[in-house]
Design an enzyme around this catalytic site. Sequence first.
Site, short mmCIF file in Angstrom:
data_model
loop_
_atom_site.label_atom_id
_atom_site.label_comp_id
_atom_site.label_asym_id
_atom_site.label_seq_id
_atom_site.Cartn_x
_atom_site.Cartn_y
_atom_site.Cartn_z
N GLY A 156 -34.20 -36.79 63.91
CA GLY A 156 -35.37 -35.93 63.78
C GLY A 156 -36.58 -36.62 64.38
CB SER A 157 -40.16 -35.95 63.97
OG SER A 157 -40.25 -36.10 62.57
N GLY A 168 -38.55 -40.27 60.63
CA GLY A 168 -37.58 -41.36 60.72
C GLY A 168 -38.20 -42.70 60.37
CD GLU A 176 -29.95 -42.58 67.62
OE1 GLU A 176 -30.67 -42.57 68.63
OE2 GLU A 176 -29.31 -43.59 67.27
CB CYS A 221 -34.43 -35.87 71.34
SG CYS A 221 -32.67 -35.85 71.71
P1 NAD Z 1 -38.08 -33.20 61.61
O1 NAD Z 1 -38.32 -34.66 61.62
O2 NAD Z 1 -39.19 -32.30 61.28
O3 NAD Z 1 -36.90 -32.84 60.56
C1 NAD Z 1 -35.65 -33.47 60.65
C2 NAD Z 1 -34.97 -33.38 59.28
O4 NAD Z 1 -35.69 -34.20 58.35
C3 NAD Z 1 -34.95 -31.97 58.69
O5 NAD Z 1 -33.72 -31.77 58.04
C4 NAD Z 1 -36.11 -32.02 57.71
O6 NAD Z 1 -35.99 -31.08 56.67
C5 NAD Z 1 -36.00 -33.44 57.20
N1 NAD Z 1 -37.22 -33.99 56.61
C6 NAD Z 1 -38.50 -33.66 56.89
N2 NAD Z 1 -39.34 -34.43 56.15
C7 NAD Z 1 -38.56 -35.25 55.43
C8 NAD Z 1 -38.84 -36.29 54.48
N3 NAD Z 1 -40.08 -36.62 54.14
N4 NAD Z 1 -37.79 -36.96 53.93
C9 NAD Z 1 -36.52 -36.66 54.28
N5 NAD Z 1 -36.20 -35.67 55.14
C10 NAD Z 1 -37.21 -34.99 55.72
O7 NAD Z 1 -37.44 -32.83 63.05
P2 NAD Z 1 -37.05 -31.40 63.65
O8 NAD Z 1 -38.28 -30.64 63.98
O9 NAD Z 1 -36.00 -30.76 62.83
O10 NAD Z 1 -36.33 -31.86 65.01
C11 NAD Z 1 -37.05 -32.22 66.14
C12 NAD Z 1 -37.18 -33.72 66.27
O11 NAD Z 1 -35.89 -34.34 66.29
C13 NAD Z 1 -37.83 -34.10 67.59
O12 NAD Z 1 -38.74 -35.15 67.39
C14 NAD Z 1 -36.65 -34.55 68.43
O13 NAD Z 1 -36.99 -35.40 69.48
C15 NAD Z 1 -35.79 -35.20 67.40
N6 NAD Z 1 -34.39 -35.30 67.84
C16 NAD Z 1 -33.90 -36.51 68.22
C17 NAD Z 1 -32.60 -36.62 68.70
C18 NAD Z 1 -32.01 -37.93 69.14
O14 NAD Z 1 -30.80 -38.03 69.28
N7 NAD Z 1 -32.83 -38.96 69.37
C19 NAD Z 1 -31.81 -35.48 68.78
C20 NAD Z 1 -32.35 -34.25 68.38
C21 NAD Z 1 -33.65 -34.18 67.90
#
Ligand code: NAD
Length: 535
Positions: A270-271, A275, A295, A329
């Site tokens: 995720g973001s 992370g 990631e 990403c």
């Molecule tokens: P996000 O970080 O908003 O959410 C990711 C997950 O984390 C979701 O399930 C969300 O509900 C959960 N989450 C949010 N806040 C949290 C907290 N405080 N504690 C625990 N869990 C929490 O990301 P998104 O908008 O779903 O996805 C987009 C992001 O993911 C972009 O930054 C993208 O670059 C990244 N991404 C990275 C890769 C990689 O392989 N590097 C692949 C895909 C997406």
Amino acid sequence: MSDERPVAGPASLPRVTYSNIGEDFSGVHAHLDAVIAEVKDGLLGQDRPNLVAGRDSRDGSAYVAASPIDRGLPLGTFFAASPEAVDAAVRAARKAQPAWARMGWEARVAIARKAADHVEARKFEIAIACLIEVGKSRMEALGEVEETIDLIRFYATEMEANRGWDRPLERANPREETRDRLRPFGVFGVIAPFNFPVALSAGMAVSALLAGNTVVFKPSPMAGLTGRLLAGCLIEAGVPEGVFSLLCGGAETGAAIVAHPGIDGIAFTGSHQVGMAILRGFGAGGVHARPVLAEMGGKNPTYVTASADLETAAAGMVRSAFGLQGQKCSAGSVVFVHEAVRAPFLERLEAAAGALVIGDPCERHVFIGPLISEAARQRFEQSVAGARAAGARVAGGALLSGGLFDRGAYCQPTIAIGLPDDHALHREELFLPFLTVRSFTELDDAISRGNAVRYGLTAGIYTADAADLDLFLDTAEAGVLYANRASGATTGAWPGTQTFCGWKGSGTGSKGGLGTWYLPQFMREQSHTIMRERP
Ligand code: NAD
């Protein structure tokens, strides 16, 4: 537990990957034309409970998720797991873990392979779910499900090839028996993003499971439908009760999983912001360090040199910048163009972007579907306004309206040209179909500027010059490098073909997914030394 009928499609159809763009997919489209409406109707609007300790659970607040394609289309009713449900899932996972670990890697590999077979048998159904849930184009959605199948099989084969990472060591004494084993940590929380809801969820969860951990899995709140379908494939494959739980919900549910004392490790995609917060809190905030395999985001540069094939460069740039509406990403979000080819490259780039079809991704020719959310729409408006305010020329830049466009967030692929070189839009991840253009005369200087961001995920180059290529390969600060690809400047990684390791702020580890070093990260090392009576 799964209630939908398998829709695999004729076996003779070609597989869709992210890079086989030259193939004839007319048969795939014809099959989709035939089934898409019925499969979609069968998927939409159902009650989708969580899965806790092997049983359906509605413990939590119900919410209706809508398709980003059309906010009037309910994807289903999901349940943001209550703290009690989180606790029950973690307890069940702890209880089930010793037997799952003792079962042995061979049995876990067999279950993983069955899960891949189940995903394959329901390939079109899962792809259509992904399409309506995230707004992916047909090819992106099918490619993701094919990636999922290969990912599971790849990690299963890795486990087998390494014989469960259990091997003899040297002996200091003939009576001494020594052995090195990688062993599971215990219970992994697996937290996934919205944009690759099937492949990334399966990749993280199956790796944790293969390694002998049990899993509490939380998909994105936008992706409960594919989360539930994936859970169905795992359970049908024979994953025992409690070994894998599914908990829907957003940040609150994710935070409750992370905070639970029964969790031994987190696999997160995720973001950067979320992370890093998990790394600082969960990873380093307790009495001992715990694994956080995260990631995260990217701001991925592409370099178009004076010797580049400009047709190929424009084609690859457009696919990477605007595929899945820039919500990858690995999206190519900034392009450095050599001054000598700036005008002809931009002409080709703008023409290629202008030709992309925007609309309902259920349709055959649509390349650009909706943005995932209202927040993304606002980010788009702000980015366009910011670029214009800074004096950039903006190609595209409009939000679309009328008909379907009023029921989702649809926008033009957008290119910002002439932004000041120090502008934040060149450096921050936007997760939008928004590409910024920068210029250069010396490639080493351009690469330094491209490296000067918090991220380090992917990078691309178009060049016919061997020295330029070497310079790029030696100095680009990213885990995934590509050169001269028409199928994508910075996108399109495939299991076993491109490893995917986020450097710097794009990942927390030194090893990534899709490759041979991913699985061992879900285990910790232990050596055994046993003195025997006789050698
Ligand atoms: P996000 O970080 O908003 O959410 C990711 C997950 O984390 C979701 O399930 C969300 O509900 C959960 N989450 C949010 N806040 C949290 C907290 N405080 N504690 C625990 N869990 C929490 O990301 P998104 O908008 O779903 O996805 C987009 C992001 O993911 C972009 O930054 C993208 O670059 C990244 N991404 C990275 C890769 C990689 O392989 N590097 C692949 C895909 C997406």
